[in-house]
Write a protein that holds these residues in place. Structure first.
Motif, PDB file in Angstrom:
ATOM      1  N   ILE A  92       1.017  -0.660  -0.246  1.00 48.21           N
ATOM      2  CA  ILE A  92       0.247  -0.027   0.038  1.00 48.21           C
ATOM      3  C   ILE A  92       0.204   1.702  -0.141  1.00 48.21           C
ATOM      4  O   ILE A  92       1.977   1.326   0.369  1.00 48.21           O
ATOM      5  CB  ILE A  92      -1.083   0.013   1.306  1.00 48.21           C
ATOM      6  N   ILE A  93       0.983   1.561  -0.591  1.00 48.09           N
ATOM      7  CA  ILE A  93       1.510   3.710  -1.311  1.00 48.09           C
ATOM      8  C   ILE A  93       0.452   4.599  -0.842  1.00 48.09           C
ATOM      9  O   ILE A  93      -0.407   4.746  -1.271  1.00 48.09           O
ATOM     10  CB  ILE A  93       2.540   3.557  -1.968  1.00 48.09           C
ATOM     11  N   ASP A  94       0.764   4.962  -0.518  1.00 49.98           N
ATOM     12  CA  ASP A  94       0.778   7.319   0.215  1.00 49.98           C
ATOM     13  C   ASP A  94       0.926   7.752  -1.149  1.00 49.98           C
ATOM     14  O   ASP A  94       1.670   8.366  -1.388  1.00 49.98           O
ATOM     15  CB  ASP A  94       0.954   7.457   0.945  1.00 49.98           C
ATOM     16  N   ALA A  95      -0.591   7.787  -1.594  1.00 41.42           N
ATOM     17  CA  ALA A  95      -0.467   9.281  -3.424  1.00 41.42           C
ATOM     18  C   ALA A  95       0.399  10.102  -3.024  1.00 41.42           C
ATOM     19  O   ALA A  95       1.165  11.030  -3.808  1.00 41.42           O
ATOM     20  CB  ALA A  95      -1.418   9.016  -4.101  1.00 41.42           C
ATOM     21  N   SER A  96       0.065  10.504  -1.691  1.00 40.62           N
ATOM     22  CA  SER A  96       0.739  12.084  -1.740  1.00 40.62           C
ATOM     23  C   SER A  96       1.827  11.800  -1.381  1.00 40.62           C
ATOM     24  O   SER A  96       2.795  12.973  -1.390  1.00 40.62           O
ATOM     25  CB  SER A  96       0.013  12.798  -1.050  1.00 40.62           C
ATOM     26  N   GLN A  97       2.868  11.094  -1.084  1.00 34.73           N
ATOM     27  CA  GLN A  97       4.281  10.689  -1.481  1.00 34.73           C
ATOM     28  C   GLN A  97       4.747  10.014  -1.674  1.00 34.73           C
ATOM     29  O   GLN A  97       5.782   9.075  -1.207  1.00 34.73           O
ATOM     30  CB  GLN A  97       4.111  10.499   0.396  1.00 34.73           C
ATOM     31  N   LEU A  98       4.565   9.719  -2.678  1.00 36.43           N
ATOM     32  CA  LEU A  98       4.802   8.613  -3.936  1.00 36.43           C
ATOM     33  C   LEU A  98       6.422   8.339  -3.762  1.00 36.43           C
ATOM     34  O   LEU A  98       7.141   6.794  -4.050  1.00 36.43           O
ATOM     35  CB  LEU A  98       4.212   8.954  -5.220  1.00 36.43           C
ATOM     36  N   GLU A  99       7.316   9.236  -3.993  1.00 30.64           N
ATOM     37  CA  GLU A  99       8.640   8.747  -3.546  1.00 30.64           C
ATOM     38  C   GLU A  99       9.056   8.584  -2.780  1.00 30.64           C
ATOM     39  O   GLU A  99       9.472   7.572  -3.396  1.00 30.64           O
ATOM     40  CB  GLU A  99       9.149  11.018  -4.291  1.00 30.64           C
ATOM     41  N   ARG A 100       9.111   9.052  -1.495  1.00 29.99           N
ATOM     42  CA  ARG A 100       9.310   8.064  -0.483  1.00 29.99           C
ATOM     43  C   ARG A 100       8.520   6.798  -0.412  1.00 29.99           C
ATOM     44  O   ARG A 100       9.430   5.964  -0.389  1.00 29.99           O
ATOM     45  CB  ARG A 100       8.700   9.314   1.053  1.00 29.99           C
ATOM     46  N   ASN A 101       7.773   6.525  -0.804  1.00 30.87           N
ATOM     47  CA  ASN A 101       7.116   5.178  -0.668  1.00 30.87           C
ATOM     48  C   ASN A 101       7.801   4.431  -1.655  1.00 30.87           C
ATOM     49  O   ASN A 101       7.742   2.953  -0.889  1.00 30.87           O
ATOM     50  CB  ASN A 101       5.203   5.128  -0.452  1.00 30.87           C
ATOM     51  N   SER A 153      -4.388  14.319  -4.839  1.00 36.38           N
ATOM     52  CA  SER A 153      -5.451  15.305  -5.683  1.00 36.38           C
ATOM     53  C   SER A 153      -5.249  16.920  -5.375  1.00 36.38           C
ATOM     54  O   SER A 153      -5.238  17.606  -6.140  1.00 36.38           O
ATOM     55  CB  SER A 153      -6.262  14.743  -6.861  1.00 36.38           C
ATOM     56  N   LYS A 154      -5.281  16.501  -3.709  1.00 29.15           N
ATOM     57  CA  LYS A 154      -5.627  18.082  -3.693  1.00 29.15           C
ATOM     58  C   LYS A 154      -5.035  18.644  -3.093  1.00 29.15           C
ATOM     59  O   LYS A 154      -4.991  20.592  -3.256  1.00 29.15           O
ATOM     60  CB  LYS A 154      -6.470  17.840  -1.999  1.00 29.15           C
ATOM     61  N   ARG A 155      -3.595  18.254  -3.449  1.00 31.08           N
ATOM     62  CA  ARG A 155      -2.428  18.493  -3.074  1.00 31.08           C
ATOM     63  C   ARG A 155      -1.704  18.915  -4.570  1.00 31.08           C
ATOM     64  O   ARG A 155      -0.689  19.505  -4.952  1.00 31.08           O
ATOM     65  CB  ARG A 155      -1.671  18.007  -2.681  1.00 31.08           C
ATOM     66  N   GLY A 156      -2.434  18.958  -5.375  1.00 30.90           N
ATOM     67  CA  GLY A 156      -1.820  18.424  -6.482  1.00 30.90           C
ATOM     68  C   GLY A 156      -1.169  18.453  -7.477  1.00 30.90           C
ATOM     69  O   GLY A 156      -0.666  18.125  -8.735  1.00 30.90           O
ATOM     70  N   ILE A 157      -1.537  16.682  -7.092  1.00 28.77           N
ATOM     71  CA  ILE A 157      -0.419  15.696  -8.081  1.00 28.77           C
ATOM     72  C   ILE A 157      -1.776  15.116  -8.983  1.00 28.77           C
ATOM     73  O   ILE A 157      -2.330  14.604  -7.815  1.00 28.77           O
ATOM     74  CB  ILE A 157       0.174  14.770  -7.151  1.00 28.77           C
ATOM     75  N   GLU A 158      -1.307  14.984 -10.067  1.00 26.63           N
ATOM     76  CA  GLU A 158      -2.396  13.572 -10.201  1.00 26.63           C
ATOM     77  C   GLU A 158      -1.492  12.340 -11.158  1.00 26.63           C
ATOM     78  O   GLU A 158      -0.668  12.528 -11.480  1.00 26.63           O
ATOM     79  CB  GLU A 158      -2.963  14.550 -11.412  1.00 26.63           C
ATOM     80  N   ILE A 159      -2.556  11.845 -10.934  1.00 32.15           N
ATOM     81  CA  ILE A 159      -1.177   9.894 -11.281  1.00 32.15           C
ATOM     82  C   ILE A 159      -1.924   9.642 -12.482  1.00 32.15           C
ATOM     83  O   ILE A 159      -3.180   9.114 -12.089  1.00 32.15           O
ATOM     84  CB  ILE A 159      -1.322   9.096  -9.879  1.00 32.15           C
ATOM     85  N   ASP A 160      -1.272   8.865 -13.482  1.00 34.48           N
ATOM     86  CA  ASP A 160      -1.605   8.349 -14.327  1.00 34.48           C
ATOM     87  C   ASP A 160      -1.074   6.861 -14.262  1.00 34.48           C
ATOM     88  O   ASP A 160       0.001   6.095 -14.152  1.00 34.48           O
ATOM     89  CB  ASP A 160      -0.620   8.571 -15.428  1.00 34.48           C
ATOM     90  N   VAL A 161      -2.520   6.335 -13.136  1.00 30.38           N
ATOM     91  CA  VAL A 161      -2.243   4.840 -13.001  1.00 30.38           C
ATOM     92  C   VAL A 161      -1.707   3.808 -13.603  1.00 30.38           C
ATOM     93  O   VAL A 161      -0.956   3.093 -13.674  1.00 30.38           O
ATOM     94  CB  VAL A 161      -3.682   4.418 -12.199  1.00 30.38           C
TER      95      VAL A 161
END
Lengths: 74, 667
Positions: free
Chosen positions: B83-92, B117-125
């Motif tokens: 399980i990874i945190d989308a708002s902290q992808l780099e670290r995860n 997405s609230k923090r302005g990060i959109e991820i192309d899953v």
């Protein structure tokens, strides 16, 4: 040094080799290492710890450790 | 099929576990909620899910993190759910890469896409998935969105292929991997690539594992040769930094292709809250105000009236009903006495305090779930540093207010062994919820106008004694230089009603369950001991076996102000479970309800003796369950005995001083 950075100012970490080995390892786990941008959010009174922000996450470290991390103000 | 759930701390693993299994584990918003692996059955199907402690990397620093590495090395499982945190992808993704290197089927749950997405990060899953070569399922674990599809996917897919994604660490590393493979001669079933990288990063668990196949010196030579070869070719100071940077490069590449960040300079709400909560001057006062409200609500404003109502119900309709029923079926006077004077008095006397205990647990859950707990650690660090601990040690102590057992276990998240040992030894001094009924009873009888304040003074006394002893122990028997404090401060989250209630219930149900089993059986035994004596059955209480047993301790307790066999007997049962003190007293003093017991107590205790008694109860010994946990956590009989011995000594000393000085001053 990170400890000398004023609250709210952003800086880039240039050297962490002076810090304690365990502290360095844990900061690395949190993605904070040479090249990371950091900002001090608050300093606890009476020589207490600092709250840092880096890449949108907040981390608490001791003042003593902050005194060993070299930064460059941006 | 066994599925291992892995991820960074604070990524919602436990929320996910609860959502997928339908069972309930304890969720908190601080690193280290799960310190031991837990197994649950998936809602549908036959797969079991294994919840593991959160880790940033597979190279452990603390003991709870070691649980994960040990699990990977020695346990068998079929696939991994990361399980990874989308708002902290780099670290995860650092952990994800290490798991991919481990070389088992892996599925990724991308959590907190809403926060990102609230923090302005959109991820192309899809792009992220195709680059990593694994399935990626976006979910919101807190609300449960996407969890059903994930469960479906994890269990139904036949055999997920092993990802071919690799980070290139250069030809020197490839050579080293080949060399280790030759040294191992195919004796291990783990990926040699993963073993090599972990070994070079300094993973002690992997090193110990490899030493069972390869001689110590040969392994050291291997590490030294490889480090030399790599460090001479690259501009790096240490081998672990080299590996970290190679991974970092690969992650940078991944993210460039699959995420889009919109620069937004809006200050997140969490930081605005922190500007107040962890404010330089307001931090500590706010903490004390929160604690004050917690105690007033538990003991005064809300808890007491509710307990009174419950007491009325138990002593009125329930006792009356039982009495009528027993007469109706023509029960003997022995059964009559056993049920009414033994069981109802013993179990009912404890159940009365359920409302107060639930209020306390509710607030502890609220503090945990909101993210405030980590801030408390930050605010308290300076004070804790003075006594040879660090701010993180305050979290197990706060948990200990609920129950000492999880408190002692939570100490595993403390990285340095010395500070961890200190925390394990001192957490039992925190006044747990089982001690609460004793205070509630005594303050109700002796300190009616200052109920909450008197109780608060006991809680504070517990903390103060713990801090002083921490200083004493850390300068004498547990000396050492290293103190370590780095803490992640997760964003605040609005606690969800359902999760909060479940969390409260999970903690509180143990108390109710204990009342139905342990206290029930104990009450029957205590009543029998008070009913029988050397002269036979139905003797005067003062001639009973119980009086004989309690009487042994009475002379010892006399200097503390409560040298009666009744006090001696109830303290003895208190070792089994602190709330048993109340059951025993209810049976001994032979009263149907709380109010009449309080009336009787006034005759046998003076107010200062009552306070001395409460202090003694607070400190005198960890309960049996806590002692067992201390033994398990320290792995040492010596330290376990020490934890009991020092507590008894301090309790005796303090109660003695309070009673003697109190009487001298004329209270």
């Amino acid at each position: 040094m990170l400890a000398g950075l004023r609250i709210g100012k952003r800086a880039k970490i240039i050297d962490t080799s002076g810090a304690d080995r365990l502290v360095r390892r844990r900061l690395l786990d949190l993605g904070i290492t040479e090249g990371s941008e950091v900002c001090i959010k608050c300093k606890m009174p009476f020589g207490g710890p600092f709250m840092l922000e880096s890449c949108g996450q907040c981390v608490g470290i001791r003042r003593r450790e902050a005194q060993t991390i070299k930064v460059e103000e941006l | 099929m066994d599925i291992a759930l892995l991820g960074n701390p604070n990524t919602g693993k436990t929320s996910m576990f609860n959502n997928l299994t339908g069972s309930y584990e304890y969720v908190g918003n601080w690193s280290g909620v799960t310190v031991e692996k837990k197994v649950g059955l998936l809602k549908k199907g036959t797969a079991s899910l294994i919840d593991l402690p959160g880790v940033y990397s597979l190279n452990p620093l603390s003991k709870d993190e070691g649980v994960v590495t040990n699990f990977l090395l020695h346990d068998s499982f079929d696939r991994m759910l990361n399980i990874i945190d989308a708002s902290q992808l780099e670290r995860n993704l650092h952990l994800t890469i290490q798991l991919l290197e481990f070389g088992r089927p892996l599925i990724i749950a991308l959590n907190m896409v809403d926060v990102a997405s609230k923090r302005g990060i959109e991820i192309d899953v899809d792009r992220l998935a195709s680059q990593l070569g694994t399935k990626v399922v976006p979910v919101i674990a807190r609300s449960g969105r996407g969890c059903d599809e994930l469960a479906e996917f994890v269990t139904t897919i036949e055999s997920p292929s092993i990802s071919s994604f690799t980070v290139s660490y250069g030809e020197e590393m490839d050579g080293a991997i080949e060399r280790l493979a030759r040294m191992l001669e195919g004796k291990v079933h783990h990926s040699v690539r993963w073993l090599t990288l972990q070994l070079l990063e300094g993973n002690h668990y992997v090193k110990a594992y490899l030493q069972s196949f390869i001689g110590r010196e040969e392994l050291e030579t291997f590490i030294l040769d490889t480090s030399k070869a790599i460090l001479s070719n690259y501009e790096e100071k240490t081998i672990d930094h080299f590996i970290y940077h190679k991974r970092q490069e690969a992650i940078g590449e991944l993210l460039r292709n699959s995420t889009y960040t919109e620069e937004e300079n809006k200050q997140p709400l969490s930081e605005k809250i922190d500007a107040v909560i962890t404010n330089k001057w307001l931090g500590l006062p706010i903490f004390f105000v929160i604690m004050y409200f917690l105690f007033m609500l538990t003991f005064d404003w809300l808890g007491f009236p509710l307990s009174d109502i419950l007491d009325g119900i138990i002593s009125g309709p329930i006792t009356g009903g039982l009495e009528g029923f027993l007469s109706f079926i023509g029960a003997s006077s022995f059964i009559h006495a056993l049920v009414l004077d033994g069981i109802v008095a013993g179990v009912g006397g404890v159940l009365v305090f359920v409302p107060q205990i639930f209020i306390l647990f509710f607030f502890i859950s609220l503090l945990e779930d909101s993210g405030y707990m980590a801030r408390v650690a930050l605010v308290m660090d300076r004070l804790m540093e003075h006594v040879g601990l660090n701010g993180k040690a305050f979290i197990p102590m706060m948990i200990g207010f609920g129950c000492n057992v999880p408190g002692v276990m939570a100490a595993r998240t403390i990285e340095t062994p010395r500070e961890r040992m200190l925390t394990v030894l001192l957490t039992p001094l925190m006044s747990c919820s089982a001690r609460l009924p004793v205070y509630a009873l005594f303050v109700g009888a002796f300190f009616v106008s200052h109920k909450a304040l008197i109780v608060l003074s006991l809680y504070i006394l517990g903390i103060v004694v713990a801090l002083i002893l921490a200083k004493v122990f850390s300068t004498t028997i547990l000396k050492g230089e290293t103190s370590f404090f780095v803490i992640e401060l997760p964003p605040y989250r609005i606690p969800q009603g359902k999760a909060l209630w479940k969390s409260t219930w999970e903690k509180g149900k143990g108390f109710v369950k204990k009342a139905g089993t342990f206290i029930f059986a104990g009450s029957v035994l205590i009543w029998l001991l008070s009913y029988a004596g050397p002269q036979g059955l139905n003797v005067e209480m003062d001639d009973s076996f119980l009086a004989m047993i309690g009487g042994v301790f009475a002379p010892l307790l006399a200097p503390l102000g409560f040298g009666t066999w009744q006090a001696g007997a109830s303290l003895l049962t208190g070792f089994l479970a602190k709330e048993a003190i109340i059951s025993t007293m209810n049976i001994i003093y032979f009263v149907p309800d709380e109010a009449s017991l309080q009336g009787l107590l006034i005759n046998s205790f003076s107010p200062v003796a009552a306070y001395s008694f409460m202090v003694f109860i607070l400190l005198y010994i960890p309960c049996l369950a806590t002692v067992a946990t201390i033994k398990k956590e320290t792995g040492s009989y010596k330290w376990t005995c020490f934890s009991m011995g020092y507590a008894l000594l301090i309790a005796y000393l303090l109660s003695f001083l309070i009673y003697q000085f109190g009487t001298l001053l004329g209270f």
